[in-house]
Design a protein around this motif. Structure first.
Motif, PDB file in Angstrom:
ATOM      1  N   LEU A 273     -28.658  11.737  11.451  1.00  0.00           N
ATOM      2  CA  LEU A 273     -27.260  11.468  11.138  1.00  0.00           C
ATOM      3  C   LEU A 273     -26.728  12.496  10.136  1.00  0.00           C
ATOM      4  O   LEU A 273     -25.656  13.080  10.345  1.00  0.00           O
ATOM      5  N   ILE A 274     -27.488  12.728   9.083  1.00  0.00           N
ATOM      6  CA  ILE A 274     -27.084  13.702   8.058  1.00  0.00           C
ATOM      7  C   ILE A 274     -27.059  15.110   8.649  1.00  0.00           C
ATOM      8  O   ILE A 274     -26.094  15.854   8.481  1.00  0.00           O
ATOM      9  N   ARG A 275     -28.117  15.461   9.371  1.00  0.00           N
ATOM     10  CA  ARG A 275     -28.217  16.802   9.943  1.00  0.00           C
ATOM     11  C   ARG A 275     -27.107  17.058  10.954  1.00  0.00           C
ATOM     12  O   ARG A 275     -26.506  18.132  10.988  1.00  0.00           O
ATOM     13  N   GLY A 276     -26.782  16.061  11.768  1.00  0.00           N
ATOM     14  CA  GLY A 276     -25.705  16.194  12.753  1.00  0.00           C
ATOM     15  C   GLY A 276     -24.345  16.353  12.099  1.00  0.00           C
ATOM     16  O   GLY A 276     -23.532  17.170  12.515  1.00  0.00           O
ATOM     17  N   GLY A 277     -24.110  15.569  11.050  1.00  0.00           N
ATOM     18  CA  GLY A 277     -22.842  15.678  10.322  1.00  0.00           C
ATOM     19  C   GLY A 277     -22.684  17.051   9.691  1.00  0.00           C
ATOM     20  O   GLY A 277     -21.633  17.680   9.794  1.00  0.00           O
ATOM     21  N   LEU A 278     -23.745  17.528   9.051  1.00  0.00           N
ATOM     22  CA  LEU A 278     -23.693  18.856   8.429  1.00  0.00           C
ATOM     23  C   LEU A 278     -23.529  19.953   9.473  1.00  0.00           C
ATOM     24  O   LEU A 278     -22.800  20.919   9.262  1.00  0.00           O
TER      25      LEU A 278
ATOM     26  N   ASP B   4     -17.812   9.689   0.892  1.00  0.00           N
ATOM     27  CA  ASP B   4     -17.018   9.161   2.007  1.00  0.00           C
ATOM     28  C   ASP B   4     -17.860   8.785   3.230  1.00  0.00           C
ATOM     29  O   ASP B   4     -17.753   7.681   3.763  1.00  0.00           O
ATOM     30  N   PHE B   5     -18.691   9.718   3.681  1.00  0.00           N
ATOM     31  CA  PHE B   5     -19.504   9.488   4.875  1.00  0.00           C
ATOM     32  C   PHE B   5     -20.456   8.311   4.656  1.00  0.00           C
ATOM     33  O   PHE B   5     -20.506   7.390   5.459  1.00  0.00           O
ATOM     34  N   TRP B   6     -21.190   8.335   3.558  1.00  0.00           N
ATOM     35  CA  TRP B   6     -22.177   7.286   3.274  1.00  0.00           C
ATOM     36  C   TRP B   6     -21.505   5.931   3.104  1.00  0.00           C
ATOM     37  O   TRP B   6     -22.008   4.912   3.577  1.00  0.00           O
ATOM     38  N   THR B   7     -20.353   5.925   2.430  1.00  0.00           N
ATOM     39  CA  THR B   7     -19.622   4.672   2.220  1.00  0.00           C
ATOM     40  C   THR B   7     -19.169   4.080   3.547  1.00  0.00           C
ATOM     41  O   THR B   7     -19.273   2.870   3.766  1.00  0.00           O
ATOM     42  N   THR B   8     -18.687   4.914   4.437  1.00  0.00           N
ATOM     43  CA  THR B   8     -18.221   4.423   5.737  1.00  0.00           C
ATOM     44  C   THR B   8     -19.376   3.898   6.582  1.00  0.00           C
ATOM     45  O   THR B   8     -19.261   2.861   7.218  1.00  0.00           O
TER      46      THR B   8
ATOM     47  N   GLY C 232     -24.155  11.516  14.223  1.00  0.00           N
ATOM     48  CA  GLY C 232     -23.629  12.182  13.029  1.00  0.00           C
ATOM     49  C   GLY C 232     -22.549  13.196  13.368  1.00  0.00           C
ATOM     50  O   GLY C 232     -21.530  13.285  12.679  1.00  0.00           O
ATOM     51  N   GLN C 233     -22.757  13.949  14.446  1.00  0.00           N
ATOM     52  CA  GLN C 233     -21.739  14.907  14.881  1.00  0.00           C
ATOM     53  C   GLN C 233     -20.431  14.202  15.212  1.00  0.00           C
ATOM     54  O   GLN C 233     -19.356  14.629  14.798  1.00  0.00           O
ATOM     55  N   GLY C 234     -20.528  13.118  15.958  1.00  0.00           N
ATOM     56  CA  GLY C 234     -19.328  12.386  16.353  1.00  0.00           C
ATOM     57  C   GLY C 234     -18.613  11.733  15.180  1.00  0.00           C
ATOM     58  O   GLY C 234     -17.378  11.769  15.086  1.00  0.00           O
ATOM     59  N   LEU C 235     -19.385  11.148  14.274  1.00  0.00           N
ATOM     60  CA  LEU C 235     -18.776  10.480  13.123  1.00  0.00           C
ATOM     61  C   LEU C 235     -18.059  11.477  12.213  1.00  0.00           C
ATOM     62  O   LEU C 235     -16.934  11.222  11.774  1.00  0.00           O
ATOM     63  N   ILE C 236     -18.693  12.596  11.936  1.00  0.00           N
ATOM     64  CA  ILE C 236     -18.070  13.600  11.061  1.00  0.00           C
ATOM     65  C   ILE C 236     -16.784  14.113  11.686  1.00  0.00           C
ATOM     66  O   ILE C 236     -15.788  14.338  10.991  1.00  0.00           O
TER      67      ILE C 236
ATOM     68  N   LYS D  32     -14.277  23.606   0.243  1.00  0.00           N
ATOM     69  CA  LYS D  32     -14.406  24.898  -0.427  1.00  0.00           C
ATOM     70  C   LYS D  32     -15.780  25.514  -0.221  1.00  0.00           C
ATOM     71  O   LYS D  32     -15.896  26.700   0.034  1.00  0.00           O
ATOM     72  N   ASP D  33     -16.812  24.707  -0.400  1.00  0.00           N
ATOM     73  CA  ASP D  33     -18.176  25.229  -0.324  1.00  0.00           C
ATOM     74  C   ASP D  33     -19.129  24.119   0.108  1.00  0.00           C
ATOM     75  O   ASP D  33     -18.713  22.986   0.350  1.00  0.00           O
ATOM     76  N   GLU D  34     -20.420  24.444   0.180  1.00  0.00           N
ATOM     77  CA  GLU D  34     -21.380  23.446   0.649  1.00  0.00           C
ATOM     78  C   GLU D  34     -21.558  22.291  -0.326  1.00  0.00           C
ATOM     79  O   GLU D  34     -21.849  21.175   0.089  1.00  0.00           O
ATOM     80  N   LEU D  35     -21.343  22.521  -1.614  1.00  0.00           N
ATOM     81  CA  LEU D  35     -21.430  21.424  -2.585  1.00  0.00           C
ATOM     82  C   LEU D  35     -20.330  20.395  -2.320  1.00  0.00           C
ATOM     83  O   LEU D  35     -20.580  19.182  -2.371  1.00  0.00           O
ATOM     84  N   ASP D  36     -19.128  20.856  -2.001  1.00  0.00           N
ATOM     85  CA  ASP D  36     -18.040  19.942  -1.640  1.00  0.00           C
ATOM     86  C   ASP D  36     -18.400  19.126  -0.392  1.00  0.00           C
ATOM     87  O   ASP D  36     -18.101  17.934  -0.311  1.00  0.00           O
ATOM     88  N   ILE D  37     -19.037  19.783   0.561  1.00  0.00           N
ATOM     89  CA  ILE D  37     -19.446  19.094   1.787  1.00  0.00           C
ATOM     90  C   ILE D  37     -20.482  18.025   1.452  1.00  0.00           C
ATOM     91  O   ILE D  37     -20.399  16.891   1.931  1.00  0.00           O
ATOM     92  N   MET D  38     -21.438  18.364   0.605  1.00  0.00           N
ATOM     93  CA  MET D  38     -22.472  17.392   0.235  1.00  0.00           C
ATOM     94  C   MET D  38     -21.869  16.212  -0.534  1.00  0.00           C
ATOM     95  O   MET D  38     -22.286  15.068  -0.337  1.00  0.00           O
ATOM     96  N   LYS D  39     -20.890  16.478  -1.386  1.00  0.00           N
ATOM     97  CA  LYS D  39     -20.209  15.391  -2.094  1.00  0.00           C
ATOM     98  C   LYS D  39     -19.489  14.481  -1.105  1.00  0.00           C
ATOM     99  O   LYS D  39     -19.485  13.258  -1.255  1.00  0.00           O
ATOM    100  N   PHE D  40     -18.876  15.079  -0.071  1.00  0.00           N
ATOM    101  CA  PHE D  40     -18.203  14.295   0.965  1.00  0.00           C
ATOM    102  C   PHE D  40     -19.219  13.404   1.692  1.00  0.00           C
ATOM    103  O   PHE D  40     -18.957  12.218   1.933  1.00  0.00           O
ATOM    104  N   ILE D  41     -20.379  13.978   2.019  1.00  0.00           N
ATOM    105  CA  ILE D  41     -21.427  13.209   2.692  1.00  0.00           C
ATOM    106  C   ILE D  41     -21.859  12.034   1.818  1.00  0.00           C
ATOM    107  O   ILE D  41     -21.999  10.903   2.291  1.00  0.00           O
TER     108      ILE D  41
END
Length: 151
Positions: A118-123, A64-68, A37-41, A52-61
């Motif tokens: 994966l999620i925890r590493g990306g975050l 974009d992240f989930w789709t990829t 997850g760290q490497g992919l992000i 902007k904030d953590e909500l934006d990060i969660m939306k990205f996860i």
């Protein structure tokens, strides 16, 4: 998908032969997922503007992240606006090959440990410390609960 299944099966097979215990297998899978997850992000966000904030990060996860990684977006993102997010995937790709019967429900958590990591590493790589857990009530749907830890 096949590689993930073999990693899970191999770790648990080794545990059954006395080389470890089931709790260690889950921890090992989660650790592997964390590093991936760290490497992919890092790759996915290199050309992205700052969030902007953590909500934006969660939306990205969720988008974009989930789709990829899983070829589809998260079906539902919920938050209590106090640091807890629930990501729901109604047809989670790593569980779809398993039968929808109740007999496989007990085996589902071992197939979710890698994705929790994966999620925890990306975050983590985006500056958010979190605890990620997963639950399955009916196959192949699952929910990932992300609890943001304030630093």
């Amino acid at each position: 998908l096949l590689l993930h299944n073999e990693i899970v099966a191999g770790l648990y097979r080794a545990a059954e032969q006395g080389e470890g215990e089931n709790g260690r297998c889950t921890t090992k899978l989660e650790s592997m997922g964390f590093r991936v997850g760290q490497g992919l992000i890092e790759r996915f966000t290199k050309d992205t503007a700052r969030f902007k904030d953590e909500l934006d990060i969660m939306k990205f996860i969720c988008k974009d992240f989930w789709t990829t990684v899983f070829k589809k977006q998260i079906d539902n993102l919920r938050t209590n606006h106090q640091g807890i997010y629930v990501l729901q995937d109604n047809k989670f790709r790593l569980l779809t090959q398993m039968s929808a019967g109740k007999q496989y429900l007990e085996h589902a958590p071992k197939y979710l440990a890698f994705t929790c990591g994966l999620i925890r590493g990306g975050l983590s790589n985006l500056g958010i410390k979190s605890i990620v857990t997963a639950e399955v009530s009916s196959m192949p749907a699952c929910k990932f609960q992300v609890m943001i830890q304030k630093m």
